[in-house]
Scaffold this motif. Structure first.
Motif, PDB file in Angstrom:
ATOM      1  N   LEU A   1      41.896  36.748  34.613  1.00  0.00           N
ATOM      2  CA  LEU A   1      41.219  37.814  33.874  1.00  0.00           C
ATOM      3  C   LEU A   1      40.326  38.643  34.793  1.00  0.00           C
ATOM      4  O   LEU A   1      40.275  39.876  34.683  1.00  0.00           O
ATOM      5  CB  LEU A   1      40.391  37.205  32.738  1.00  0.00           C
ATOM      6  CG  LEU A   1      41.207  36.520  31.628  1.00  0.00           C
ATOM      7  CD1 LEU A   1      40.278  35.852  30.618  1.00  0.00           C
ATOM      8  CD2 LEU A   1      42.108  37.529  30.927  1.00  0.00           C
ATOM      9  N   LEU A   2      39.645  37.974  35.720  1.00  0.00           N
ATOM     10  CA  LEU A   2      38.806  38.697  36.674  1.00  0.00           C
ATOM     11  C   LEU A   2      39.654  39.560  37.607  1.00  0.00           C
ATOM     12  O   LEU A   2      39.280  40.682  37.947  1.00  0.00           O
ATOM     13  CB  LEU A   2      37.964  37.707  37.487  1.00  0.00           C
ATOM     14  CG  LEU A   2      36.800  37.045  36.750  1.00  0.00           C
ATOM     15  CD1 LEU A   2      36.157  35.962  37.615  1.00  0.00           C
ATOM     16  CD2 LEU A   2      35.754  38.093  36.366  1.00  0.00           C
ATOM     17  N   LEU A   3      40.786  39.042  38.014  1.00  0.00           N
ATOM     18  CA  LEU A   3      41.664  39.826  38.875  1.00  0.00           C
ATOM     19  C   LEU A   3      42.176  41.065  38.153  1.00  0.00           C
ATOM     20  O   LEU A   3      42.209  42.167  38.718  1.00  0.00           O
ATOM     21  CB  LEU A   3      42.836  38.960  39.333  1.00  0.00           C
ATOM     22  CG  LEU A   3      42.528  37.927  40.424  1.00  0.00           C
ATOM     23  CD1 LEU A   3      43.712  37.001  40.628  1.00  0.00           C
ATOM     24  CD2 LEU A   3      42.166  38.617  41.737  1.00  0.00           C
ATOM     25  N   LEU A   4      42.577  40.904  36.891  1.00  0.00           N
ATOM     26  CA  LEU A   4      43.067  42.043  36.124  1.00  0.00           C
ATOM     27  C   LEU A   4      41.988  43.088  35.905  1.00  0.00           C
ATOM     28  O   LEU A   4      42.247  44.298  35.966  1.00  0.00           O
ATOM     29  CB  LEU A   4      43.614  41.564  34.773  1.00  0.00           C
ATOM     30  CG  LEU A   4      45.021  40.953  34.777  1.00  0.00           C
ATOM     31  CD1 LEU A   4      45.326  40.307  33.438  1.00  0.00           C
ATOM     32  CD2 LEU A   4      46.069  42.019  35.102  1.00  0.00           C
ATOM     33  N   GLY A   5      40.760  42.606  35.630  1.00  0.00           N
ATOM     34  CA  GLY A   5      39.684  43.540  35.315  1.00  0.00           C
ATOM     35  C   GLY A   5      39.004  44.148  36.519  1.00  0.00           C
ATOM     36  O   GLY A   5      38.583  45.309  36.473  1.00  0.00           O
ATOM     37  N   VAL A   6      38.901  43.386  37.606  1.00  0.00           N
ATOM     38  CA  VAL A   6      38.118  43.833  38.763  1.00  0.00           C
ATOM     39  C   VAL A   6      38.921  43.790  40.057  1.00  0.00           C
ATOM     40  O   VAL A   6      38.953  44.750  40.826  1.00  0.00           O
ATOM     41  CB  VAL A   6      36.836  42.970  38.914  1.00  0.00           C
ATOM     42  CG1 VAL A   6      36.020  43.435  40.122  1.00  0.00           C
ATOM     43  CG2 VAL A   6      35.998  43.015  37.647  1.00  0.00           C
ATOM     44  N   GLY A   7      39.563  42.642  40.312  1.00  0.00           N
ATOM     45  CA  GLY A   7      40.203  42.424  41.604  1.00  0.00           C
ATOM     46  C   GLY A   7      41.333  43.389  41.909  1.00  0.00           C
ATOM     47  O   GLY A   7      41.339  44.037  42.971  1.00  0.00           O
ATOM     48  N   TYR A   8      42.283  43.514  41.027  1.00  0.00           N
ATOM     49  CA  TYR A   8      43.434  44.378  41.295  1.00  0.00           C
ATOM     50  C   TYR A   8      43.046  45.847  41.408  1.00  0.00           C
ATOM     51  O   TYR A   8      43.521  46.540  42.320  1.00  0.00           O
ATOM     52  CB  TYR A   8      44.503  44.182  40.219  1.00  0.00           C
ATOM     53  CG  TYR A   8      45.117  42.795  40.214  1.00  0.00           C
ATOM     54  CD1 TYR A   8      45.244  42.056  41.391  1.00  0.00           C
ATOM     55  CD2 TYR A   8      45.564  42.208  39.022  1.00  0.00           C
ATOM     56  CE1 TYR A   8      45.792  40.777  41.384  1.00  0.00           C
ATOM     57  CE2 TYR A   8      46.126  40.936  39.013  1.00  0.00           C
ATOM     58  CZ  TYR A   8      46.239  40.222  40.191  1.00  0.00           C
ATOM     59  OH  TYR A   8      46.787  38.976  40.185  1.00  0.00           O
ATOM     60  N   PRO A   9      42.206  46.382  40.505  1.00  0.00           N
ATOM     61  CA  PRO A   9      41.785  47.781  40.697  1.00  0.00           C
ATOM     62  C   PRO A   9      41.101  48.007  42.042  1.00  0.00           C
ATOM     63  O   PRO A   9      41.275  49.070  42.651  1.00  0.00           O
ATOM     64  CB  PRO A   9      40.819  48.006  39.529  1.00  0.00           C
ATOM     65  CG  PRO A   9      41.283  47.052  38.471  1.00  0.00           C
ATOM     66  CD  PRO A   9      41.725  45.841  39.210  1.00  0.00           C
ATOM     67  N   ALA A  10      40.337  47.010  42.519  1.00  0.00           N
ATOM     68  CA  ALA A  10      39.683  47.150  43.823  1.00  0.00           C
ATOM     69  C   ALA A  10      40.700  47.204  44.954  1.00  0.00           C
ATOM     70  O   ALA A  10      40.435  47.769  46.020  1.00  0.00           O
ATOM     71  CB  ALA A  10      38.715  45.992  44.047  1.00  0.00           C
ATOM     72  N   MET A  11      41.882  46.616  44.728  1.00  0.00           N
ATOM     73  CA  MET A  11      42.953  46.648  45.732  1.00  0.00           C
ATOM     74  C   MET A  11      43.816  47.905  45.612  1.00  0.00           C
ATOM     75  O   MET A  11      44.773  48.079  46.361  1.00  0.00           O
ATOM     76  CB  MET A  11      43.864  45.421  45.565  1.00  0.00           C
ATOM     77  CG  MET A  11      43.179  44.095  45.720  1.00  0.00           C
ATOM     78  SD  MET A  11      44.364  42.745  45.398  1.00  0.00           S
ATOM     79  CE  MET A  11      43.237  41.367  45.143  1.00  0.00           C
ATOM     80  N   GLY A  12      43.507  48.764  44.652  1.00  0.00           N
ATOM     81  CA  GLY A  12      44.303  49.961  44.456  1.00  0.00           C
ATOM     82  C   GLY A  12      45.486  49.764  43.538  1.00  0.00           C
ATOM     83  O   GLY A  12      46.368  50.638  43.450  1.00  0.00           O
ATOM     84  N   ILE A  13      45.539  48.620  42.854  1.00  0.00           N
ATOM     85  CA  ILE A  13      46.611  48.332  41.906  1.00  0.00           C
ATOM     86  C   ILE A  13      46.122  48.730  40.517  1.00  0.00           C
ATOM     87  O   ILE A  13      45.100  48.233  40.042  1.00  0.00           O
ATOM     88  CB  ILE A  13      46.987  46.840  41.943  1.00  0.00           C
ATOM     89  CG1 ILE A  13      47.415  46.447  43.357  1.00  0.00           C
ATOM     90  CG2 ILE A  13      48.089  46.534  40.937  1.00  0.00           C
ATOM     91  CD1 ILE A  13      47.622  44.957  43.545  1.00  0.00           C
ATOM     92  N   ALA A  14      46.835  49.638  39.869  1.00  0.00           N
ATOM     93  CA  ALA A  14      46.374  50.173  38.590  1.00  0.00           C
ATOM     94  C   ALA A  14      46.451  49.122  37.490  1.00  0.00           C
ATOM     95  O   ALA A  14      47.337  48.260  37.495  1.00  0.00           O
ATOM     96  CB  ALA A  14      47.209  51.382  38.203  1.00  0.00           C
TER      97      ALA A  14
END
Length: 521
Positions: free
Chosen positions: A266-279
């Motif tokens: 859930l943290l990756l979906l909400g914060v981690g992936y957007p920080a990596m440039g993944i929409a």
């Protein structure tokens, strides 16, 4: 006279026998799965496979699927220029998972030969073998679920003791396989009474048990390889924690690991992936099951919707589209209808969710009935192919349709079927087609029979021996069976593969327990 340990001689050659059993299981599964890979090389594809590859080639990269699986495909393309390395790795991982679970069940006193046969049957089964070499995120998800079932069984057993050994001495009789200790007329569950030999304090020294770390990684993998997999991890962990009653340290560790496995995706979906440039995926995609619920509710009980609510539905799609999509088996008939406006649905998503929540309060039976119907793949023994939208989705042996402009690109070449063995391809296609006989769908393609067989086996083993080990393995199956009520979108075979695999490997345990009971009569 000094007590005699009846199990000592039997245990002397145990490590060598265990190694031979492990190698035999892995070799059997790997060779069978390798045959499927050689025939369907580089693997069976689907429209989802095209989406995964598009994420890491042409873009944009959206976290609507599994970012971890997308990354594996991207790495394979970059390093090897092909995708076959991923599907080959899947065969190795599945063979290891089956071997792990077989070893865990063997620790309950089951003989090795029947388990070896079960492993071979699972790997040779057309649905299961072809699934393993399919380019789907659901394959590593299933591997993690099978591994978790095996680790859960091992968590409830005493380490360092040979399965099936009966130790006599000091006025005690201990059935190591069943983990039952009888002392002065009392029966207690050794796995649930004190937790010796498990991560905890033994003799004043902290002892780390790697099984906890393995379980945590496996539960985390469920959420990394399927965005809604964290729910399966949650629903599997609840009964596992309950089964660890009497072992507060173990209960706390499993609860903490499960909490981490749920929170991290859930943290990756909400914060981690957007920080990596993944929409982030669109909300309409994430809540697509809601549209299926609304379609059924509107089709069956239109009086539940007032004029303003009907106008909201009509703004997203014509009311005829909602009526046509009013089948509880799948949400695809409304969500993928050409008349459904995805952009408008995204704009009005907050209002759509508010409408759904209101229906959940006013007509909970309608929503629950729809969800259970859509989860029939996990609960209903009989087929649903005769019901609207109930056709079971299996595989497409043909090459997938590629987006415009892909022809001639390395990605397009990598996604074309190039069998290494034409003979194995012909055999695989024949076996897959033969396995679709309607009368055997309940056995080969659907999970409910195997779920209930797993529960019956675990209950029988617990009733006879007092061991909770088999119940722990069944908890992982239950987690997936319950999870589909919340997450299932359509009757898609791949969503419930791990319960079939676990059920097949539980058959030798069922035969053993039933044989012992019958022999006592």
């Amino acid at each position: 006279m000094k007590p005699v340990d009846k199990g000592r001689g039997a245990a002397d050659g145990a490590p060598a026998r265990d190694r031979r059993f492990t190698l035999a299981c892995y070799a059997t599964a790997q060779l069978a799965l390798l045959g499927w890979w050689l025939g369907f090389h580089p693997g069976l594809m689907s429209p989802d496979s095209v989406t995964y590859v598009a994420h890491v080639t042409t873009g944009p990269w959206v976290a609507g699927q599994s970012v971890a699986y997308d990354a594996l495909l991207g790495l394979s393309l970059k390093v090897t220029g092909d995708l076959s390395a991923v599907t080959l790795l899947q065969t190795a991982a599945m063979a290891a998972a089956l071997t792990h679970l077989a070893g865990a069940i063997r620790s309950l006193g089951v003989r090795g030969r029947p388990l070896l046969v079960a492993v071979g049957c699972a790997a040779l089964s057309p649905p299961l073998g072809a699934f393993t070499v399919s380019m789907w995120k659901d394959v590593p998800f299933t591997v993690c679920a099978v591994l978790a079932a095996g680790t859960a069984v091992r968590l409830m057993t005493r380490p360092g003791l040979r399965s099936g050994t009966v130790v006599r001495g000091e006025g005690r009789v201990r059935d190591v396989a069943g983990l039952v200790t009888r002392e002065q007329g009392r029966v207690r569950d050794a796995a649930g009474a004190g937790g010796r030999g498990v991560a905890g304090r033994g003799g004043g020294r902290w002892v780390w048990d790697p099984r906890f770390a393995a379980l945590g990684a496996e539960l985390l993998g469920l959420g990394l390889f399927r965005n809604n997999g964290f729910l399966v991890a949650l629903f599997a962990a609840v009964p596992l924690v309950a089964l660890l009653s009497g072992r507060p340290g173990a209960r706390r560790r499993v609860a903490a690991l499960a909490a981490g496995a749920v929170a991290a995706p859930l943290l990756l979906l909400g914060v981690g992936y957007p920080a990596m440039g993944i929409a982030s995926p669109s909300r309409s995609f994430a809540y697509q099951t809601v549209f299926g619920d609304l379609a059924v509710a509107y089709g069956e009980r239109p009086h539940l919707f007032d004029r303003e609510q009907r106008e909201l539905l009509a703004e997203v799609a014509p009311l005829d589209v909602w009526r046509r999509g009013a089948t509880c088996q799948t949400m695809a008939r409304v969500f993928f209808d050409p008349g459904f406006g995805h952009a408008r649905a995204e704009q009005r998503m907050s209002e759509i969710l508010e409408l759904w929540r209101g229906l959940l309060v006013r007509a909970p039976g309608t929503i629950l009935s729809t969800r259970i119907c859509r989860a029939a793949l996990a609960w209903q023994l009989g087929p649903t192919s005769g019901e609207p939208g109930g056709e079971l989705y299996r595989f497409s042996p043909r090459d997938p349709r590629l987006p415009d402009g892909w022809e001639g690109t390395p990605a397009a070449s990598a996604m074309r079927r190039r069998p290494i063995s034409e003979g194995l391809l012909a055999a695989g296609l024949f076996a897959l087609d033969a396995s679709t006989v309607r009368q055997f769908e309940w056995l080969l393609w659907r999970a409910p029979f195997w779920c209930y067989l797993t529960y019956a086996t675990a209950a029988l083993a617990w009733w006879r021996t007092g061991s909770r080990a088999a119940l722990a393995g069944a908890a992982v199956v239950a987690g997936q069976q319950v999870g589909v009520i919340l997450t299932n979108t359509a009757p898609d075979f791949r969503f419930m593969v791990s319960p079939i695999l676990v059920g097949v490997l539980f058959v030798p345990l069922l035969l053993r327990e039933a044989g012992i009971l019958l022999s006592r009569r």
